[in-house]
Design a protein around this motif. Structure first.
Motif, short mmCIF file in Angstrom:
data_model
loop_
_atom_site.label_atom_id
_atom_site.label_comp_id
_atom_site.label_asym_id
_atom_site.label_seq_id
_atom_site.Cartn_x
_atom_site.Cartn_y
_atom_site.Cartn_z
N PRO A 10 0.81 -1.23 0.00
CA PRO A 10 0.00 0.00 0.00
C PRO A 10 0.84 1.27 0.00
O PRO A 10 0.54 2.23 -0.73
N ASN A 11 1.90 1.32 0.79
CA ASN A 11 2.73 2.52 0.81
C ASN A 11 3.47 2.72 -0.50
O ASN A 11 3.67 3.86 -0.95
N GLY A 12 3.87 1.65 -1.13
CA GLY A 12 4.50 1.77 -2.44
C GLY A 12 3.55 2.31 -3.49
O GLY A 12 3.91 3.16 -4.32
N HIS A 13 2.31 1.83 -3.46
CA HIS A 13 1.32 2.27 -4.46
C HIS A 13 1.00 3.75 -4.34
O HIS A 13 0.68 4.40 -5.35
N LYS A 14 1.08 4.31 -3.15
CA LYS A 14 0.82 5.75 -3.00
C LYS A 14 1.69 6.57 -3.97
O LYS A 14 1.22 7.51 -4.61
N VAL A 15 2.96 6.20 -4.04
CA VAL A 15 3.91 6.99 -4.81
C VAL A 15 3.71 6.79 -6.30
O VAL A 15 3.76 7.76 -7.08
N THR A 16 3.47 5.56 -6.72
CA THR A 16 3.22 5.35 -8.16
C THR A 16 1.94 6.06 -8.59
O THR A 16 1.85 6.55 -9.72
N MET A 17 0.96 6.14 -7.71
CA MET A 17 -0.26 6.88 -8.04
C MET A 17 0.06 8.33 -8.36
O MET A 17 -0.42 8.89 -9.35
N PHE A 18 0.89 8.96 -7.51
CA PHE A 18 1.25 10.35 -7.78
C PHE A 18 2.05 10.46 -9.07
O PHE A 18 1.78 11.34 -9.91
N LEU A 19 3.06 9.64 -9.23
CA LEU A 19 3.93 9.73 -10.41
C LEU A 19 3.15 9.56 -11.70
O LEU A 19 3.40 10.25 -12.69
N GLU A 20 2.18 8.65 -11.69
CA GLU A 20 1.37 8.44 -12.89
C GLU A 20 0.42 9.61 -13.12
O GLU A 20 0.21 10.03 -14.27
N GLU A 21 -0.16 10.14 -12.07
CA GLU A 21 -1.04 11.31 -12.22
C GLU A 21 -0.27 12.51 -12.77
O GLU A 21 -0.76 13.24 -13.63
N ALA A 22 0.95 12.70 -12.27
CA ALA A 22 1.73 13.88 -12.64
C ALA A 22 2.48 13.71 -13.95
O ALA A 22 2.97 14.70 -14.52
N GLY A 23 2.58 12.47 -14.42
CA GLY A 23 3.31 12.23 -15.67
C GLY A 23 4.82 12.40 -15.52
O GLY A 23 5.50 12.71 -16.50
N ILE A 75 7.38 11.66 0.82
CA ILE A 75 7.57 11.61 -0.63
C ILE A 75 6.42 12.30 -1.35
O ILE A 75 6.63 13.09 -2.28
N LEU A 76 5.20 12.01 -0.93
CA LEU A 76 4.05 12.67 -1.56
C LEU A 76 4.13 14.18 -1.40
O LEU A 76 3.87 14.94 -2.35
N ARG A 77 4.50 14.62 -0.21
CA ARG A 77 4.59 16.07 0.02
C ARG A 77 5.71 16.68 -0.84
O ARG A 77 5.54 17.76 -1.41
N TYR A 78 6.84 15.99 -0.93
CA TYR A 78 7.95 16.48 -1.74
C TYR A 78 7.54 16.60 -3.21
O TYR A 78 7.80 17.61 -3.87
N LEU A 79 6.89 15.56 -3.72
CA LEU A 79 6.49 15.57 -5.13
C LEU A 79 5.43 16.64 -5.40
O LEU A 79 5.44 17.28 -6.46
N ALA A 80 4.53 16.84 -4.44
CA ALA A 80 3.52 17.88 -4.60
C ALA A 80 4.17 19.26 -4.63
O ALA A 80 3.82 20.13 -5.45
N ASP A 81 5.14 19.48 -3.76
CA ASP A 81 5.86 20.76 -3.76
C ASP A 81 6.67 20.95 -5.04
O ASP A 81 6.75 22.05 -5.59
N LYS A 82 7.27 19.87 -5.50
CA LYS A 82 8.11 19.94 -6.71
C LYS A 82 7.29 20.32 -7.93
O LYS A 82 7.72 21.13 -8.77
N THR A 83 6.10 19.74 -8.04
CA THR A 83 5.29 19.91 -9.26
C THR A 83 4.22 20.98 -9.14
O THR A 83 3.70 21.44 -10.16
N GLY A 84 3.84 21.33 -7.92
CA GLY A 84 2.71 22.23 -7.73
C GLY A 84 1.38 21.55 -7.97
O GLY A 84 0.37 22.24 -8.18
#
Length: 230
Positions: A10-23, A75-84
């Motif tokens: 489950p924790n791994g899937h969180k990050v792939t969900m973001f990466l796929e949404e953000a492209g 990681i989710l917070r970092y990626l959200a900050d990185k991409t907006g």
């Protein structure tokens, strides 16, 4: 390019969900937690708590050296900050999303994980533990269900990292299903996220790393839980 140190949990899937949404461009660095690869020095240098996921961002926003991040919520917070993306720009909105992100990290994830351990993986049935964690998971689902009343997503109309963090922890154990019938709002929300193309891609790619129906052998149980073989 982002290196994703990953195993399909489950924790791994969180990050792939973001990466796929953000492209975002990323590559898997599989960490087989059943074989103890999370204890290897190269991984511990990135994730000292010996838990997946972790990332190495080779193209950080400041253009400097690669940035390493461990802990799925961070990681989710970092990626959200990185991409907006998937995080409100205003202080009130960010505070709300952060609160629910921390709620998942401190409550829904750990308690559901203990539910799974004592219902699926424990070498013997401990009725007190089964009852304790079942009740707590149901309580937390009730909290989420009430939050989702009249809202499309946890923070309101917009899909955010709070949703990505919580979604994989809703009824994740096939051998110990949770009765979601009392939680109509959770079921509706979950179905909406499951229907998102990025969610489907994230899970499909994750299961290319390891299948969802993998069985733990005695050695994997010992490595993951410090338990004696059955």
């Amino acid at each position: 390019m982002i290196d994703l140190h990953f195993w399909p949990t489950p924790n791994g899937h969180k990050v792939t969900m973001f990466l796929e949404e953000a492209g975002l461009e990323y590559r898997f660095k599989p960490v087989n937690i059943g074989k103890g690869e999370q204890f290897e020095p190269a991984f511990l240098a990135i994730a000292p708590n010996n838990r997946i996921p972790a990332i190495v961002d080779h193209a950080p926003a400041d253009g400097g050296e690669a940035i390493e991040v461990f802990e799925s919520g961070a990681i989710l917070r970092y990626l959200a900050d990185k991409t907006g993306l998937f995080l409100p720009a205003d202080a009130r909105g960010r505070a709300l999303v952060d609160a629910w992100l921390f709620w998942q990290m401190g409550g829904l994830g750990p308690m559901t994980g203990q539910y799974g351990h004592f219902n699926v993986y424990a070498p013997e049935t401990i009725p007190y533990a089964v009852e304790r964690y079942t009740k707590e998971v149901l309580r937390l689902l009730g909290v989420l269900d009430r939050r989702l009343e009249g809202r499309a997503f946890i923070a309101g109309d917009d899909y955010t990292i709070a949703d990505m963090a919580s979604y994989p922890w809703i009824d994740p154990y096939r051998k110990a299903p949770i009765d979601l019938a009392p939680f109509a709002n959770v079921r509706r929300w979950r179905e909406a996220i499951a229907a998102r193309p990025a969610t489907q891609r994230a899970y499909a790619k994750g299961y290319e790393v390891a299948p969802p129906d993998r069985t733990l052998d005695d050695e994997a149980r010992r490595v993951l839980f410090g338990l004696p073989p059955r």
